[in-house]
Design a protein around this motif. Sequence first.
Motif, PDB file in Angstrom:
ATOM      1  N   ARG B  83      34.024 -28.390  19.452  1.00 14.63           N
ATOM      2  CA  ARG B  83      33.241 -27.847  18.568  1.00 14.63           C
ATOM      3  C   ARG B  83      33.901 -26.623  18.107  1.00 14.63           C
ATOM      4  O   ARG B  83      33.557 -27.089  16.596  1.00 14.63           O
ATOM      5  CB  ARG B  83      32.323 -26.575  19.880  1.00 14.63           C
ATOM      6  CG  ARG B  83      31.352 -27.416  20.379  1.00 14.63           C
ATOM      7  CD  ARG B  83      30.333 -26.510  21.287  1.00 14.63           C
ATOM      8  NE  ARG B  83      29.424 -26.472  21.999  1.00 14.63           N
ATOM      9  CZ  ARG B  83      28.424 -26.630  22.334  1.00 14.63           C
ATOM     10  NH1 ARG B  83      27.954 -24.559  22.345  1.00 14.63           N
ATOM     11  NH2 ARG B  83      27.030 -26.657  22.733  1.00 14.63           N
ATOM     12  N   THR B  84      35.172 -26.475  18.324  1.00 14.87           N
ATOM     13  CA  THR B  84      36.485 -25.538  17.196  1.00 14.87           C
ATOM     14  C   THR B  84      36.927 -26.484  16.506  1.00 14.87           C
ATOM     15  O   THR B  84      36.118 -26.507  14.860  1.00 14.87           O
ATOM     16  CB  THR B  84      37.870 -24.992  18.070  1.00 14.87           C
ATOM     17  OG1 THR B  84      36.408 -24.337  19.118  1.00 14.87           O
ATOM     18  CG2 THR B  84      37.789 -24.167  17.066  1.00 14.87           C
ATOM     19  N   GLU B  95      38.736 -19.860   7.653  1.00 21.15           N
ATOM     20  CA  GLU B  95      40.106 -18.606   7.881  1.00 21.15           C
ATOM     21  C   GLU B  95      39.824 -18.388   9.182  1.00 21.15           C
ATOM     22  O   GLU B  95      38.881 -18.873   9.961  1.00 21.15           O
ATOM     23  CB  GLU B  95      39.893 -17.230   7.420  1.00 21.15           C
ATOM     24  CG  GLU B  95      40.212 -17.227   5.395  1.00 21.15           C
ATOM     25  CD  GLU B  95      40.693 -15.712   4.751  1.00 21.15           C
ATOM     26  OE1 GLU B  95      39.938 -14.776   5.337  1.00 21.15           O
ATOM     27  OE2 GLU B  95      40.672 -15.476   3.852  1.00 21.15           O
ATOM     28  N   LEU B  96      41.175 -17.739   9.479  1.00 20.22           N
ATOM     29  CA  LEU B  96      41.815 -18.808  11.131  1.00 20.22           C
ATOM     30  C   LEU B  96      40.995 -17.278  11.813  1.00 20.22           C
ATOM     31  O   LEU B  96      39.637 -17.399  12.767  1.00 20.22           O
ATOM     32  CB  LEU B  96      42.864 -18.245  11.294  1.00 20.22           C
ATOM     33  CG  LEU B  96      43.398 -18.271  12.946  1.00 20.22           C
ATOM     34  CD1 LEU B  96      42.490 -19.333  14.080  1.00 20.22           C
ATOM     35  CD2 LEU B  96      45.002 -18.006  13.703  1.00 20.22           C
ATOM     36  N   ALA B 100      37.359 -17.292  14.032  1.00 20.53           N
ATOM     37  CA  ALA B 100      37.693 -15.896  15.585  1.00 20.53           C
ATOM     38  C   ALA B 100      35.883 -15.358  16.007  1.00 20.53           C
ATOM     39  O   ALA B 100      35.884 -15.462  16.733  1.00 20.53           O
ATOM     40  CB  ALA B 100      38.614 -15.408  15.482  1.00 20.53           C
ATOM     41  N   LYS B 101      35.366 -15.194  14.911  1.00 20.62           N
ATOM     42  CA  LYS B 101      34.186 -14.659  14.781  1.00 20.62           C
ATOM     43  C   LYS B 101      33.083 -15.390  15.080  1.00 20.62           C
ATOM     44  O   LYS B 101      31.391 -15.061  16.003  1.00 20.62           O
ATOM     45  CB  LYS B 101      34.361 -14.403  13.538  1.00 20.62           C
ATOM     46  CG  LYS B 101      34.355 -12.588  13.137  1.00 20.62           C
ATOM     47  CD  LYS B 101      33.817 -12.460  11.980  1.00 20.62           C
ATOM     48  CE  LYS B 101      34.973 -11.293  11.342  1.00 20.62           C
ATOM     49  NZ  LYS B 101      34.517 -10.723  10.076  1.00 20.62           N
ATOM     50  N   CYS B 107      38.871 -19.637  20.447  1.00 16.57           N
ATOM     51  CA  CYS B 107      39.783 -20.280  19.364  1.00 16.57           C
ATOM     52  C   CYS B 107      40.761 -20.527  18.962  1.00 16.57           C
ATOM     53  O   CYS B 107      42.238 -21.053  18.839  1.00 16.57           O
ATOM     54  CB  CYS B 107      38.874 -20.295  18.351  1.00 16.57           C
ATOM     55  SG  CYS B 107      39.171 -19.204  17.368  1.00 16.57           S
ATOM     56  N   TYR B 108      41.674 -19.837  19.374  1.00 17.03           N
ATOM     57  CA  TYR B 108      43.135 -20.032  19.108  1.00 17.03           C
ATOM     58  C   TYR B 108      43.512 -21.530  19.692  1.00 17.03           C
ATOM     59  O   TYR B 108      44.867 -21.728  19.347  1.00 17.03           O
ATOM     60  CB  TYR B 108      44.184 -18.739  19.449  1.00 17.03           C
ATOM     61  CG  TYR B 108      43.503 -17.372  18.204  1.00 17.03           C
ATOM     62  CD1 TYR B 108      43.589 -17.422  16.932  1.00 17.03           C
ATOM     63  CD2 TYR B 108      42.473 -16.288  19.584  1.00 17.03           C
ATOM     64  CE1 TYR B 108      43.163 -16.115  16.182  1.00 17.03           C
ATOM     65  CE2 TYR B 108      41.604 -15.272  18.500  1.00 17.03           C
ATOM     66  CZ  TYR B 108      42.327 -15.330  16.822  1.00 17.03           C
ATOM     67  OH  TYR B 108      41.773 -14.197  16.299  1.00 17.03           O
ATOM     68  N   GLU B 109      43.512 -20.854  20.803  1.00 21.48           N
ATOM     69  CA  GLU B 109      43.915 -21.917  21.639  1.00 21.48           C
ATOM     70  C   GLU B 109      44.152 -23.546  21.251  1.00 21.48           C
ATOM     71  O   GLU B 109      44.881 -24.376  21.105  1.00 21.48           O
ATOM     72  CB  GLU B 109      43.902 -22.027  22.982  1.00 21.48           C
ATOM     73  CG  GLU B 109      44.274 -21.794  24.369  1.00 21.48           C
ATOM     74  CD  GLU B 109      43.610 -22.187  25.719  1.00 21.48           C
ATOM     75  OE1 GLU B 109      42.984 -23.066  25.919  1.00 21.48           O
ATOM     76  OE2 GLU B 109      42.556 -21.207  25.608  1.00 21.48           O
ATOM     77  N   HIS B 110      42.774 -23.566  21.130  1.00 16.97           N
ATOM     78  CA  HIS B 110      42.138 -24.552  20.452  1.00 16.97           C
ATOM     79  C   HIS B 110      42.665 -25.081  19.298  1.00 16.97           C
ATOM     80  O   HIS B 110      43.148 -26.586  19.079  1.00 16.97           O
ATOM     81  CB  HIS B 110      40.335 -24.915  20.086  1.00 16.97           C
ATOM     82  CG  HIS B 110      39.542 -24.514  20.743  1.00 16.97           C
ATOM     83  ND1 HIS B 110      38.239 -23.717  21.373  1.00 16.97           N
ATOM     84  CD2 HIS B 110      40.202 -24.159  22.725  1.00 16.97           C
ATOM     85  CE1 HIS B 110      37.803 -23.473  22.001  1.00 16.97           C
ATOM     86  NE2 HIS B 110      38.836 -23.609  23.090  1.00 16.97           N
TER      87      HIS B 110
END
Lengths: 190, 162
Positions: B83-84, B95-96, B100-101, B107-110
Amino acid sequence: MAKRGEIDPWKIDIVDLTDRFLKKIEDLVVSGRVILYASILLRMKSEILLKEILGDEEEVCEIQDIDMDFEIEVPVVRKVKRYTTLDELVRELRRIEKTQRKRKVKVVFERFEDVPHEENVEEKILEVYKRLLGFGRREISFFSVVKGLNKSERLMFYISILHLAFRRKIEVRQERLYDDIKVILNEEGG
Amino acid sequence: MKREVEAILFSSSEPVSIEEIAKKLKVNVGEVDRVVDEIVRDYESRDTAIEVVRLGDRVLMRVKLEYQYLVSGERDLDRSTLRTLGVIAMNQPIELSKLAKIRGNRCYEHVRRLEKLGLIRSEKKGRTKVLTVTEAFLRYFGLNVDDVEKVGEILRSKVEGR
């Protein structure tokens, strides 16, 4: 993993967790080998010590009969993974859109619910009270007062009446459920 | 060396980096790179259900996309990561912080995993990172387009069923 913040204990991804567990298990093969090699070394040391103590006697030969010079061959098993297809990606995107649509509806609904709170309730109560006083009589029918008002205005009127009753400015009576509500102005309040 | 590289690719279910192969075989990266090209061409010329694809600096041996439905193993990308990736592909460049929002802190891990797989790339922009999909993404999903910028549009039309 939960302590490290890698997984949410309330929302565990079983596939991810299983994958990590299987990776961890792979390390056991290495650990097993280390134990085997350590035991072989220990056996060799024991043999040397036994030779020193007993000389070339039979007991030593008995131990040597056990053949330990072998290697455990771990066959290479190919772990098959299914690769994600474009259809699966599109399917997930559709699901995301559906969830977002639901969220938007919820937000709109919540905003709608917030409307009465955003308004100045005190002003509304005062307005209702003035209106009740304006009738010039002690007993007023709720149904006749709210006649012609829309749903939310009726609701606001009703809430204001409850506030006024709580503050003992008025009394409210209802004989039967769904019947008209009698609003009676209090002497000192009125 | 061709057979050794092929054996490494066969025994791994994840994309293997050229550097990793070179290290394992104690040869230089350039040599592995050349051999991988040879293997890719070799498999392309064969009438087989297996293919070798380059994903950035990584190489993956897999069952061809048209036969994926016959593979019953676990999927390489879990739903959440997928999904990410979908959100990045549809909204790229994204933008990262914005991602994340939308997708939450996981999502950082993804992003780390997707970057490792070579499916996305990130560029620093001030305090945040800007994410885009890569050419490897196109090869991975078998998208026949020459420009990664078109990915969002293609996905949008597929999602809307156009």
